[in-house]
Design a protein around this motif. Structure first.
Motif, PDB file in Angstrom:
ATOM      1  N   ASP A  26       0.728  -1.165   0.136  1.00  0.00           N
ATOM      2  CA  ASP A  26       0.003  -0.116   0.440  1.00  0.00           C
ATOM      3  C   ASP A  26       0.720   1.068   0.008  1.00  0.00           C
ATOM      4  O   ASP A  26       1.716   1.374   0.892  1.00  0.00           O
ATOM      5  N   GLY A  27       0.647   2.098  -0.947  1.00  0.00           N
ATOM      6  CA  GLY A  27       1.288   3.264  -0.803  1.00  0.00           C
ATOM      7  C   GLY A  27       2.921   3.277  -1.677  1.00  0.00           C
ATOM      8  O   GLY A  27       3.494   4.414  -1.522  1.00  0.00           O
ATOM      9  N   GLU A  28       3.121   2.044  -2.286  1.00  0.00           N
ATOM     10  CA  GLU A  28       4.297   2.000  -2.971  1.00  0.00           C
ATOM     11  C   GLU A  28       4.391   2.235  -4.128  1.00  0.00           C
ATOM     12  O   GLU A  28       3.266   2.033  -4.838  1.00  0.00           O
ATOM     13  N   VAL A  29       5.626   2.554  -4.801  1.00  0.00           N
ATOM     14  CA  VAL A  29       5.547   2.743  -6.269  1.00  0.00           C
ATOM     15  C   VAL A  29       6.715   1.549  -6.734  1.00  0.00           C
ATOM     16  O   VAL A  29       7.652   1.659  -6.232  1.00  0.00           O
ATOM     17  N   CYS A  30       5.898   0.648  -7.632  1.00  0.00           N
ATOM     18  CA  CYS A  30       6.753  -0.397  -8.223  1.00  0.00           C
ATOM     19  C   CYS A  30       6.963   0.051  -9.516  1.00  0.00           C
ATOM     20  O   CYS A  30       6.056   0.313 -10.301  1.00  0.00           O
ATOM     21  N   VAL A  31       8.113  -0.133  -9.943  1.00  0.00           N
ATOM     22  CA  VAL A  31       8.555   0.370 -11.367  1.00  0.00           C
ATOM     23  C   VAL A  31       8.961  -0.945 -12.154  1.00  0.00           C
ATOM     24  O   VAL A  31       9.764  -1.577 -11.702  1.00  0.00           O
ATOM     25  N   LEU A  32       8.295  -1.109 -13.244  1.00  0.00           N
ATOM     26  CA  LEU A  32       8.743  -2.149 -14.180  1.00  0.00           C
ATOM     27  C   LEU A  32       9.546  -1.830 -15.186  1.00  0.00           C
ATOM     28  O   LEU A  32       9.277  -0.638 -15.881  1.00  0.00           O
ATOM     29  N   VAL A  33      10.721  -2.374 -15.270  1.00  0.00           N
ATOM     30  CA  VAL A  33      11.698  -1.784 -15.880  1.00  0.00           C
ATOM     31  C   VAL A  33      12.310  -2.883 -16.828  1.00  0.00           C
ATOM     32  O   VAL A  33      12.622  -4.239 -16.183  1.00  0.00           O
ATOM     33  N   GLY A  34      12.881  -2.624 -18.185  1.00  0.00           N
ATOM     34  CA  GLY A  34      13.572  -3.936 -18.876  1.00  0.00           C
ATOM     35  C   GLY A  34      13.499  -3.390 -20.250  1.00  0.00           C
ATOM     36  O   GLY A  34      12.959  -2.454 -20.822  1.00  0.00           O
ATOM     37  N   PRO A  35      14.218  -4.035 -21.209  1.00  0.00           N
ATOM     38  CA  PRO A  35      14.378  -3.955 -22.345  1.00  0.00           C
ATOM     39  C   PRO A  35      13.032  -3.937 -23.313  1.00  0.00           C
ATOM     40  O   PRO A  35      11.971  -4.590 -22.765  1.00  0.00           O
ATOM     41  N   SER A  36      12.632  -3.373 -24.681  1.00  0.00           N
ATOM     42  CA  SER A  36      11.601  -3.477 -25.200  1.00  0.00           C
ATOM     43  C   SER A  36      11.197  -4.891 -25.614  1.00  0.00           C
ATOM     44  O   SER A  36      11.878  -5.767 -25.669  1.00  0.00           O
ATOM     45  N   GLY A  37       9.809  -5.294 -25.228  1.00  0.00           N
ATOM     46  CA  GLY A  37       9.441  -6.437 -25.627  1.00  0.00           C
ATOM     47  C   GLY A  37       9.831  -7.355 -24.336  1.00  0.00           C
ATOM     48  O   GLY A  37       9.366  -8.640 -24.550  1.00  0.00           O
TER      49      GLY A  37
ATOM     50  N   VAL B 136      -0.821  11.694  -1.786  1.00  0.00           N
ATOM     51  CA  VAL B 136      -2.001  10.777  -1.923  1.00  0.00           C
ATOM     52  C   VAL B 136      -1.940   9.302  -1.745  1.00  0.00           C
ATOM     53  O   VAL B 136      -2.673   8.728  -1.355  1.00  0.00           O
ATOM     54  N   ARG B 137      -0.310   8.972  -1.662  1.00  0.00           N
ATOM     55  CA  ARG B 137       0.091   7.383  -1.187  1.00  0.00           C
ATOM     56  C   ARG B 137      -0.773   6.572  -1.955  1.00  0.00           C
ATOM     57  O   ARG B 137      -1.525   5.444  -1.206  1.00  0.00           O
ATOM     58  N   LYS B 138      -0.956   6.452  -3.117  1.00  0.00           N
ATOM     59  CA  LYS B 138      -1.211   5.413  -4.002  1.00  0.00           C
ATOM     60  C   LYS B 138      -0.368   4.181  -4.244  1.00  0.00           C
ATOM     61  O   LYS B 138       0.816   4.309  -4.123  1.00  0.00           O
ATOM     62  N   THR B 139      -1.050   3.222  -4.557  1.00  0.00           N
ATOM     63  CA  THR B 139      -0.236   2.005  -4.856  1.00  0.00           C
ATOM     64  C   THR B 139      -0.055   2.122  -6.525  1.00  0.00           C
ATOM     65  O   THR B 139      -1.016   1.910  -7.099  1.00  0.00           O
ATOM     66  N   VAL B 140       1.262   2.133  -6.800  1.00  0.00           N
ATOM     67  CA  VAL B 140       1.558   2.506  -8.212  1.00  0.00           C
ATOM     68  C   VAL B 140       2.389   1.436  -8.945  1.00  0.00           C
ATOM     69  O   VAL B 140       3.286   1.138  -8.237  1.00  0.00           O
ATOM     70  N   VAL B 141       2.132   1.054 -10.237  1.00  0.00           N
ATOM     71  CA  VAL B 141       2.614   0.178 -10.856  1.00  0.00           C
ATOM     72  C   VAL B 141       3.227   1.403 -12.205  1.00  0.00           C
ATOM     73  O   VAL B 141       2.161   1.829 -12.872  1.00  0.00           O
ATOM     74  N   PHE B 142       4.428   1.471 -12.399  1.00  0.00           N
ATOM     75  CA  PHE B 142       5.070   2.559 -13.235  1.00  0.00           C
ATOM     76  C   PHE B 142       6.098   1.807 -14.144  1.00  0.00           C
ATOM     77  O   PHE B 142       7.000   1.439 -13.805  1.00  0.00           O
ATOM     78  N   VAL B 143       5.695   2.018 -15.404  1.00  0.00           N
ATOM     79  CA  VAL B 143       6.479   1.181 -16.470  1.00  0.00           C
ATOM     80  C   VAL B 143       7.398   2.262 -17.074  1.00  0.00           C
ATOM     81  O   VAL B 143       6.835   3.415 -17.641  1.00  0.00           O
ATOM     82  N   THR B 144       8.642   2.008 -17.259  1.00  0.00           N
ATOM     83  CA  THR B 144       9.720   2.913 -18.111  1.00  0.00           C
ATOM     84  C   THR B 144      10.641   1.873 -18.479  1.00  0.00           C
ATOM     85  O   THR B 144      10.881   0.676 -18.404  1.00  0.00           O
ATOM     86  N   HIS B 145      11.182   2.550 -19.649  1.00  0.00           N
ATOM     87  CA  HIS B 145      12.319   1.793 -20.006  1.00  0.00           C
ATOM     88  C   HIS B 145      13.703   2.374 -19.631  1.00  0.00           C
ATOM     89  O   HIS B 145      14.759   1.894 -19.974  1.00  0.00           O
ATOM     90  N   ASP B 146      13.554   3.386 -18.905  1.00  0.00           N
ATOM     91  CA  ASP B 146      14.644   4.302 -18.354  1.00  0.00           C
ATOM     92  C   ASP B 146      14.979   4.028 -16.963  1.00  0.00           C
ATOM     93  O   ASP B 146      14.181   4.240 -16.180  1.00  0.00           O
ATOM     94  N   ILE B 147      16.290   3.288 -16.616  1.00  0.00           N
ATOM     95  CA  ILE B 147      16.693   2.747 -15.454  1.00  0.00           C
ATOM     96  C   ILE B 147      16.994   4.088 -14.415  1.00  0.00           C
ATOM     97  O   ILE B 147      16.595   4.071 -13.070  1.00  0.00           O
TER      98      ILE B 147
END
Length: 325
Positions: free
Chosen positions: A26-37, A185-196
């Protein structure tokens, strides 16, 4: 809490996401990162069922999303995409009000929520509420997109490369704005980026995916940078991961050396504060003609100095505190 348990997505013989398991508190930002595809966006879209998983379980606050009506589910999840997706023939206020209207809120409540959110994302309602998307800059449109995603007060926010199509200066400012907003606001966030670099800056935890949607490491930015779990992770985060780690390691009182002679530091020396990053301290040190920077506490009182040697020791300690590198 958001939980993915052995989630897999196949397209015929091709595996897009492979038995992915992770939890976002709860209230955390999880970032999904990795190469295209590597399955980042596919993973995100399975959370709100824009894509159906082939197997596995996805839970929000203990409830399996696969057992919910997809339309009802999506009204409980905010969604921000790279190209914003605002309705071009609706005003800013009407765009922000989309989900509250679908939820059946009365007009007064919708108007109050719209005003509140435009203030929250830094857009004066008196100036922007009646404008149309084409009258806004890219950064302003992105802020409206975030406000719209938050309008129904969803427990989970999905952000798919939200700042990817914006110039670097505006992108950095929007990252700052996102961090400020998330602190409120402390939302539970899933954030996608290709940029480390973006992942390290905005994430509480980072999930690094390889081709085929295989999870390589899921941990805090400091641990990912300090102790990569594999050669793939080490290569992906880059050879300058030690410098990146300075950006996620705060100055602490134990890093400081006493003020010279128990008195005041050189008044001309740069000043940083306890809690700022070692990277900011290094930048100040490089600008200093004295080989040190003064450090102040929350009241602005000078409490010590940070030298290059002390900064190096703090950087090494930040690795060993998490265990052997």
């Amino acid at each position: 809490m958001l939980r993915l348990d052995s989630v897999t997505k196949r397209y015929g013989p091709t595996v897009a996401v492979d038995t992915l398991s992770l939890e976002v508190g709860d209230g955390e930002v999880c970032v999904l990162v990795g190469p295209s595809g590597c399955g980042k966006t596919t993973t995100m879209k399975m959370v709100n069922r824009l894509i159906e998983p082939s197997s596995g379980r996805i839970e929000i606050d203990g409830q399996d999303v696969l057992g919910l009506d997809p339309v009802v589910l999506r009204r409980r999840i905010g969604y921000v995409i790279q190209h914003i997706g605002l309705f071009p023939h609706q005003t800013v206020a009407d765009n922000v009000a989309t989900v509250p209207r679908l939820l059946g809120w009365d007009k007064g409540r919708v108007r109050a929520r719209t005003t509140e959110l435009l203030d929250l994302v830094g857009l004066d309602p008196a100036r922007f509420a009646r404008r149309y998307p084409h009258e806004l800059s890219g950064g302003q449109r992105q802020r409206v997109g975030v406000a719209r995603a938050l309008a129904g007060d969803p427990p989970v926010l999905l952000m798919d490369e939200p700042f990817g199509a914006i110039d670097p200066i505006t992108r950095h400012r929007l990252q700052d704005e996102f961090l400020r907003l998330q602190a409120e606001v402390r939302k539970t966030v899933v954030f996608v980026t290709h940029d480390i670099d973006e992942a390290v800056r905005v994430g509480d935890r980072i999930a690094i995916l390889a081709d085929g949607g295989q999870l390589q490491q899921y941990d805090t930015p400091a641990v990912v940078l300090g102790r990569p779990a594999s050669d793939f992770v080490a290569d992906f985060v880059g050879a300058d991961r030690g410098v990146k780690r300075l950006g996620v390691t705060a100055i602490e009182a134990r890093d400081l050396e006493p003020l010279p002679g128990g008195g005041c530091a050189d008044p001309a020396s740069p000043v940083v504060a306890v809690g700022q990053s070692l990277r900011e301290a290094l930048a100040a040190l490089l600008d200093s003609g004295t080989g040190s920077v003064a450090v102040v506490d929350g009241d602005g009182t000078r409490v010590g100095i940070l030298t290059l040697e002390a900064l190096h020791a703090a950087a090494r300690r930040s690795v060993t505190d998490d265990g052997p590198p």
